[in-house]
Design an enzyme around this catalytic site. Structure first.
Site, short mmCIF file in Angstrom:
data_model
loop_
_atom_site.label_atom_id
_atom_site.label_comp_id
_atom_site.label_asym_id
_atom_site.label_seq_id
_atom_site.Cartn_x
_atom_site.Cartn_y
_atom_site.Cartn_z
N SER A 138 0.85 -1.18 0.00
CA SER A 138 0.00 0.00 0.00
C SER A 138 0.88 1.23 0.00
O SER A 138 2.02 1.19 0.50
CB SER A 138 -0.91 0.02 1.23
OG SER A 138 -1.56 1.28 1.37
N TYR A 151 -2.17 -0.14 10.45
CA TYR A 151 -2.27 -0.63 9.07
C TYR A 151 -1.00 -0.26 8.30
O TYR A 151 -0.41 -1.10 7.61
CB TYR A 151 -3.50 -0.04 8.40
CG TYR A 151 -3.61 -0.34 6.93
CD1 TYR A 151 -4.10 -1.57 6.48
CD2 TYR A 151 -3.20 0.58 5.96
CE1 TYR A 151 -4.18 -1.86 5.13
CE2 TYR A 151 -3.28 0.30 4.61
CZ TYR A 151 -3.77 -0.92 4.19
OH TYR A 151 -3.84 -1.20 2.85
#
Length: 253
Positions: A138, A151
Site C-alpha cells: 500500500s 495498518y
C-alpha cells in the site's frame, strides 16, 4: 484489456488470499480469464462458493493466521503464483487509541498470514525453480498517512519483506513483486469511520478512484513479464491523487 494481451506461461496454478471481495475477487476473475487454475482463499465460505460458481475457481475457506490450517490446505498445491492480498477491515484511529482487537487483526492477517502463505508454497517453488510471489502492499507502507498507523506499519513490513524475499530467493528463479496501490474503491474505506455513509461521502463521492479491476490487471501484467524481467515494485495511484496520496483532487463536491 483482453485476456489475449497477456500470457502467464509457464504459470498454471495460482493461490489468491483475501479472495472473497475487492481486489482479491477481481484477481481471481482476471487470472481465471488468463487460463490459470485459481485457488481462492478467504474466511467466508459463502462468498467463496458464489465466486466459484461465477469463475470456476477452487474455494479454500480458512483463516490464514492459522499456520497449521494453511500448511494443510495450501502446502500440497503446486502453486506457481501466490498473491498475498488479504487484509482486514479496521477503524481509523491514532496509535494510542487503536483497539487491541484491530491490532490483532492487522498483525494476524497482514503479517502472520503472509508468512504462513510463504511457508506453504515457497519450498515447492524453490524445488521447481519456478514461481511468482505478488505481495499487495500500500502507499501507506511507503508514505505517511494520518489515522491509520497500525495498518501502515503492517504494510511497511510487507514492503521490507518483499525486499528481503528477493535476497533470500536470489538465484532460485522465483520472482517477487510488490504492488502498492493508492485509493481503490473497494468499500474497504467505509470501515474506517463509524458511519459507513459518511465514509462513502468522504472517500468516494466526487473522486475518480482506482477500481479493483485496475489492480487485477496490474497483477496480470507483472505475471506476464518474461522470466528475465521482475517487476519488483509498482506503485499505482489515481491520476487525481498525488504526493504519496496526501492530495486528492475532488472532481465534484
Amino acid at each position: 484489456m483482453p485476456a489475449a494481451a497477456y500470457r502467464t506461461a509457464p504459470y498454471r496454478t495460482a493461490i489468491v488470499t483475501g479472495a472473497s471481495r475487492g481486489i482479491g475477487a477481481a484477481t481471481v476473475r482476471r487470472l481465471g480469464e488468463l487460463g490459470l487454475a485459481v485457488h481462492a482463499v478467504a474466511r467466508s465460505a459463502e462468498r467463496l462458493r458464489a465466486l466459484a460458481k461465477e469463475t470456476g475457481c477452487m474455494p479454500v475457506a480458512l483463516d490464514i493466521a492459522d499456520r497449521a490450517a494453511v500448511l494443510a490446505a495450501l502446502g500440497p498445491i503446486e502453486a506457481d503464483v501466490l498473491v498475498n492480498n488479504a487484509s482486514p477491515l479496521v477503524r481509523s484511529a491514532p496509535p494510542w487509541e487503536t483497539a487491541p482487537e484491530d491490532i490483532d487483526a492487522l498483525v494476524d492477517v497482514n503479517i502472520r498470514g503472509v508468512l504462513n502463505g510463504l511457508a506453504a508454497v515457497v519450498p515447492g517453488m524453490k524445488q521447481r525453480k519456478r514461481g511468482h510471489i505478488v505481495n499487495l502492499g500500500s502507499m501507506a507502507g511507503t508514505w505517511v498517512f494520518p489515522g491509520m498507523p497500525v495498518y501502515a506499519m503492517t504494510k511497511a513490513a510487507i514492503h521490507s519483506l518483499s525486499h528481503t524475499l528477493r535476497l533470500d530467493l536470489h538465484g532460485s528463479g522465483v520472482r517477487v513483486s510488490e504492488i502498492a496501490p493508492g485509493r481503490v474503491e473497494t468499500g474497504a474505506h467505509l470501515a474506517l469511520l463509524p458511519d459507513r455513509e459518511e465514509g462513502r461521502r468522504r472517500f468516494y463521492e466526487g473522486y475518480d478512484s482506482l477500481l479493483a479491476e485496475d489492480i487485477a490487471n496490474a497483477i496480470a501484467f507483472v505475471l506476464s513479464a518474461p522470466q528475465r524481467m521482475d517487476v519488483s515494485f509498482m506503485e499505482i495511484v489515481p491520476t487525481d491523487q498525488s504526493y504519496g496520496g496526501s492530495q486528492f483532487h475532488r472532481r465534484t463536491p
